[in-house]
Motif scaffolding. Structure first.
Motif, PDB file in Angstrom:
ATOM      1  N   GLY A   2      -4.626   9.836  -7.038  1.00  0.00           N
ATOM      2  CA  GLY A   2      -4.511   8.841  -8.670  1.00  0.00           C
ATOM      3  C   GLY A   2      -3.846   7.577  -8.417  1.00  0.00           C
ATOM      4  O   GLY A   2      -3.631   6.267  -8.007  1.00  0.00           O
ATOM      5  N   ARG A   3      -2.542   7.932  -8.071  1.00  0.00           N
ATOM      6  CA  ARG A   3      -1.158   7.108  -7.969  1.00  0.00           C
ATOM      7  C   ARG A   3      -2.312   6.449  -6.341  1.00  0.00           C
ATOM      8  O   ARG A   3      -1.326   5.021  -6.164  1.00  0.00           O
ATOM      9  CB  ARG A   3      -0.544   7.683  -7.079  1.00  0.00           C
ATOM     10  CG  ARG A   3       0.967   6.907  -6.683  1.00  0.00           C
ATOM     11  CD  ARG A   3       2.154   7.278  -6.575  1.00  0.00           C
ATOM     12  NE  ARG A   3       3.301   6.155  -6.177  1.00  0.00           N
ATOM     13  CZ  ARG A   3       4.293   6.576  -5.530  1.00  0.00           C
ATOM     14  NH1 ARG A   3       5.266   8.234  -5.524  1.00  0.00           N
ATOM     15  NH2 ARG A   3       5.335   5.448  -5.684  1.00  0.00           N
ATOM     16  N   GLN A   4      -2.574   6.786  -4.960  1.00  0.00           N
ATOM     17  CA  GLN A   4      -2.705   5.943  -3.729  1.00  0.00           C
ATOM     18  C   GLN A   4      -3.705   5.185  -4.272  1.00  0.00           C
ATOM     19  O   GLN A   4      -4.254   4.102  -4.109  1.00  0.00           O
ATOM     20  CB  GLN A   4      -2.761   7.007  -3.201  1.00  0.00           C
ATOM     21  CG  GLN A   4      -2.378   7.769  -1.841  1.00  0.00           C
ATOM     22  CD  GLN A   4      -2.295   8.586  -1.414  1.00  0.00           C
ATOM     23  OE1 GLN A   4      -3.064   7.969   0.023  1.00  0.00           O
ATOM     24  NE2 GLN A   4      -2.687  10.375  -1.504  1.00  0.00           N
ATOM     25  N   ILE A   5      -4.791   5.368  -5.253  1.00  0.00           N
ATOM     26  CA  ILE A   5      -6.173   4.894  -5.566  1.00  0.00           C
ATOM     27  C   ILE A   5      -5.440   3.399  -6.525  1.00  0.00           C
ATOM     28  O   ILE A   5      -5.503   1.910  -6.136  1.00  0.00           O
ATOM     29  CB  ILE A   5      -7.101   5.300  -6.514  1.00  0.00           C
ATOM     30  CG1 ILE A   5      -8.384   6.752  -5.618  1.00  0.00           C
ATOM     31  CG2 ILE A   5      -8.318   4.256  -6.797  1.00  0.00           C
ATOM     32  CD1 ILE A   5      -8.678   7.456  -6.259  1.00  0.00           C
ATOM     33  N   ARG A  39       0.631  -0.499 -14.247  1.00  0.00           N
ATOM     34  CA  ARG A  39       0.338   0.973 -13.827  1.00  0.00           C
ATOM     35  C   ARG A  39      -0.530   1.796 -14.697  1.00  0.00           C
ATOM     36  O   ARG A  39      -1.825   2.228 -13.871  1.00  0.00           O
ATOM     37  CB  ARG A  39       1.547   1.357 -13.555  1.00  0.00           C
ATOM     38  CG  ARG A  39       1.770   2.441 -12.489  1.00  0.00           C
ATOM     39  CD  ARG A  39       2.752   2.990 -12.322  1.00  0.00           C
ATOM     40  NE  ARG A  39       3.005   2.276 -10.858  1.00  0.00           N
ATOM     41  CZ  ARG A  39       2.678   1.846  -9.732  1.00  0.00           C
ATOM     42  NH1 ARG A  39       1.703   3.079  -9.290  1.00  0.00           N
ATOM     43  NH2 ARG A  39       3.300   1.692  -9.033  1.00  0.00           N
ATOM     44  N   GLN A  40      -0.627   1.783 -15.808  1.00  0.00           N
ATOM     45  CA  GLN A  40      -1.806   2.021 -16.566  1.00  0.00           C
ATOM     46  C   GLN A  40      -2.834   1.505 -16.187  1.00  0.00           C
ATOM     47  O   GLN A  40      -3.277   2.823 -16.675  1.00  0.00           O
ATOM     48  CB  GLN A  40      -0.807   2.364 -18.401  1.00  0.00           C
ATOM     49  CG  GLN A  40      -1.849   3.750 -18.750  1.00  0.00           C
ATOM     50  CD  GLN A  40      -2.348   5.243 -18.011  1.00  0.00           C
ATOM     51  OE1 GLN A  40      -0.637   5.565 -17.909  1.00  0.00           O
ATOM     52  NE2 GLN A  40      -3.299   5.556 -17.942  1.00  0.00           N
ATOM     53  N   ALA A  41      -2.876   0.940 -17.105  1.00  0.00           N
ATOM     54  CA  ALA A  41      -4.195  -0.338 -16.070  1.00  0.00           C
ATOM     55  C   ALA A  41      -4.820   0.343 -14.723  1.00  0.00           C
ATOM     56  O   ALA A  41      -6.059   0.680 -15.302  1.00  0.00           O
ATOM     57  CB  ALA A  41      -4.065  -1.141 -16.608  1.00  0.00           C
ATOM     58  N   ALA A  96      -4.092  13.670 -10.648  1.00  0.00           N
ATOM     59  CA  ALA A  96      -2.462  14.292 -10.883  1.00  0.00           C
ATOM     60  C   ALA A  96      -3.374  15.190  -9.417  1.00  0.00           C
ATOM     61  O   ALA A  96      -2.007  16.241  -9.042  1.00  0.00           O
ATOM     62  CB  ALA A  96      -2.457  15.148 -11.482  1.00  0.00           C
ATOM     63  N   SER A  97      -3.804  15.492  -8.706  1.00  0.00           N
ATOM     64  CA  SER A  97      -4.506  15.761  -7.898  1.00  0.00           C
ATOM     65  C   SER A  97      -3.880  15.642  -6.340  1.00  0.00           C
ATOM     66  O   SER A  97      -3.947  14.306  -6.140  1.00  0.00           O
ATOM     67  CB  SER A  97      -5.871  16.341  -7.170  1.00  0.00           C
ATOM     68  OG  SER A  97      -6.078  17.297  -8.438  1.00  0.00           O
ATOM     69  N   TYR A  98      -3.644  16.452  -5.120  1.00  0.00           N
ATOM     70  CA  TYR A  98      -2.888  16.088  -3.644  1.00  0.00           C
ATOM     71  C   TYR A  98      -4.318  16.029  -2.771  1.00  0.00           C
ATOM     72  O   TYR A  98      -5.312  16.986  -2.903  1.00  0.00           O
ATOM     73  CB  TYR A  98      -1.664  17.081  -3.456  1.00  0.00           C
ATOM     74  CG  TYR A  98      -0.800  16.139  -3.944  1.00  0.00           C
ATOM     75  CD1 TYR A  98       0.440  15.362  -4.007  1.00  0.00           C
ATOM     76  CD2 TYR A  98      -0.708  17.148  -5.424  1.00  0.00           C
ATOM     77  CE1 TYR A  98       0.931  14.848  -4.585  1.00  0.00           C
ATOM     78  CE2 TYR A  98       1.128  16.989  -6.053  1.00  0.00           C
ATOM     79  CZ  TYR A  98       1.652  16.318  -5.717  1.00  0.00           C
ATOM     80  OH  TYR A  98       3.215  14.993  -6.622  1.00  0.00           O
TER      81      TYR A  98
END
Length: 211
Positions: free
Chosen positions: A111-114, A126-128, A150-152
């Motif tokens: 999620g963070r990477q996308i 960031r939430q958007a 939240a998965s890796y």
């Protein structure tokens, strides 16, 4: 704008090695317009990946583009400043690489990477960006996308990791996706699923795809 979105004319890319000059791309020409799919066919080592990287200014050292034109909506990406090419990557032109495990950061959630791909090109909270990441994951058929934010990468199968890469390419709604052998190392069933996802995206959004 008239004519195809992308026009490649007589593109030539080579590598200077201790054994001499290796011509990786030797006079390639083609065009691709919105909503089209163009496939580049060749055996392993024939220069398909180098050609794809040449289009977006990512030819690895000691390679270089010797001549030719890469016209994107009328602009020659071979001759414009690299900062302009960088601004297009991920926004107007996105890439799905062969091996998602070497392309994804193993210590960051998907999620963070996308979301980072969104934040690189858009001024949004960031939430958007995370919401857009979840939407992109849903669009490529990843189940329970909000939970999987939240998965890796190691928690996904090979086919699902490739879907993550497609979601990352899709999230900024590019006009062209360059899919560099996106089904390499996947079994036949998963290959068909990944290709189906790409075609569904093309039909739904009008994104052109170069395979």
């Amino acid at each position: 704008m008239t004519g195809p979105m992308l026009v490649v004319r007589d593109l030539r890319t080579s590598f200077r090695t201790s054994g001499g000059v290796v011509k990786a791309v030797d006079g390639v020409s083609f065009g691709i317009d919105r909503g089209e799919v163009v496939g580049v066919v060749g055996e392993s080592g024939s220069g398909k990946s180098v050609m794809a990287m040449s289009l977006i200014g990512l030819v690895p050292e000691p390679g270089r583009i010797d001549s030719g034109r890469v016209l994107w909506k009328g602009r020659d990406l071979v001759r414009v400043p690299q900062r302009e090419v960088r601004s297009l990557r991920g926004r107007e032109i996105a890439v799905v690489f062969q091996d998602p495990m070497s392309s994804l950061n193993p210590v960051q959630t998907v999620g963070r990477q996308i979301a980072e791909a969104v934040l690189l090109h858009r001024r949004v909270p960031r939430q958007a960006a995370m919401d857009l990441a979840a939407d992109a994951m849903a669009a490529v058929g990843i189940p329970s996308p909000r939970r999987h934010l939240a998965s890796y990468p190691h928690e996904f199968s090979g086919g699902m990791r490739q879907r993550v890469m497609i979601a990352m390419a899709l999230v900024n709604e590019p006009d062209l996706i360059i899919a560099d052998e996106p089904t390499t190392a996947l079994d036949v069933t998963i290959q068909a699923q990944v290709m189906s996802v790409l075609d569904e995206i093309r039909q739904r959004t009008g994104t052109a795809i170069l395979l």
